[in-house]
Design an enzyme around this catalytic site. Structure first.
Site, mmCIF file in Angstrom:
data_model
loop_
_atom_site.group_PDB
_atom_site.id
_atom_site.type_symbol
_atom_site.label_atom_id
_atom_site.label_comp_id
_atom_site.label_asym_id
_atom_site.label_seq_id
_atom_site.Cartn_x
_atom_site.Cartn_y
_atom_site.Cartn_z
ATOM 1 N N GLY A 195 0.990 -4.829 -0.579
ATOM 2 C CA GLY A 195 0.331 -4.117 -1.674
ATOM 3 C C GLY A 195 -0.902 -3.352 -1.247
ATOM 4 N N GLY A 204 -1.669 -2.344 1.561
ATOM 5 C CA GLY A 204 -1.385 -1.408 2.645
ATOM 6 C C GLY A 204 -1.064 -2.049 3.965
ATOM 7 C CD GLU A 256 -0.351 -10.428 -7.051
ATOM 8 O OE1 GLU A 256 -1.070 -10.414 -6.028
ATOM 9 O OE2 GLU A 256 -0.712 -10.979 -8.113
#
Length: 205
Positions: free
Chosen positions: A101, A103, A172
């Site tokens: 998420g 990166g 998420e």
């Protein structure tokens, strides 16, 4: 300390949470393809070639991928979680779906690099496709334009005001919803009936 949440307040909080997650899917992803289309296409290709799917993510992202792995097995795909004791070796014709998420994570970087070195294809889910370290290992990038811990602070470096969905919760939550849509669309593309999917659920519970 006990709180007194009535049903109206709970419904309001649930609506706010769901609206935040839903808004992610109206954001443009150009130059990256829509993540739903990309995932269904990649998984459909693997299924048609009798390849295997491997999944990996850290923390709560990993839990979302674990849930997807279960549903892919219900759809009849050979799906495996990285680090499970029964996970086979990856090779040509196989697909690794990994999430980073913010990166980049050192573990995700390493696993993606190993998958590529053995001929596997890598699909990376991320909210930071332009700057993340994991992108260099990916054959395909699914851009999920949600807040993560990479951007939950203001310009001064302070954590933003206490949100209902903190840190990477929006990302998420978006993964969970995205994966449910993927399972629905993929099942449709593969011609899997509800009965066939249900028949693959474990009975050792």
């Amino acid at each position: 300390m006990a709180s007194n949440c009535n049903s109206q307040e709970m419904a309001s909080m649930a609506t706010e949470s769901c609206n935040q997650i839903a808004s992610i899917f109206s954001k443009p992803t150009h130059p990256f393809p829509p993540p739903l289309d990309l995932l269904v296409s990649e998984l459909g290709t693997v299924a048609s070639q009798n390849g295997r799917v491997f999944l990996y993510g850290v923390g709560r992202e990993g839990l979302m991928l674990k849930a997807l792995c279960m549903r892919l097995a219900h759809l009849g795909l050979s799906s495996h979680l990285v680090f499970d004791m029964t996970t086979p070796p990856i090779g040509a014709g196989d697909l690794l779906i990994a999430s980073a998420g913010p990166g980049g994570f050192s573990t995700v970087d390493a696993i993606c690099a190993v998958a590529r070195s053995h001929g596997g294809r890598v699909l990376l889910l991320t909210a930071q496709p332009e700057t993340g370290s994991c992108v260099k290992h990916a054959n395909a990038v699914a851009y999920v334009a949600a807040q993560t811990m990479a951007d939950d602070k203001d310009a001064a470096g302070d954590v933003k005001s206490r949100p209902l969905l903190p840190m990477g919760s929006v990302y998420e939550g978006a993964l969970f919803i995205l994966f449910e849509m993927v399972v629905y669309k993929l099942g449709e593309a593969l011609g899997e009936s509800a009965e066939a999917v249900r028949s693959r659920h474990t009975n050792l519970e």
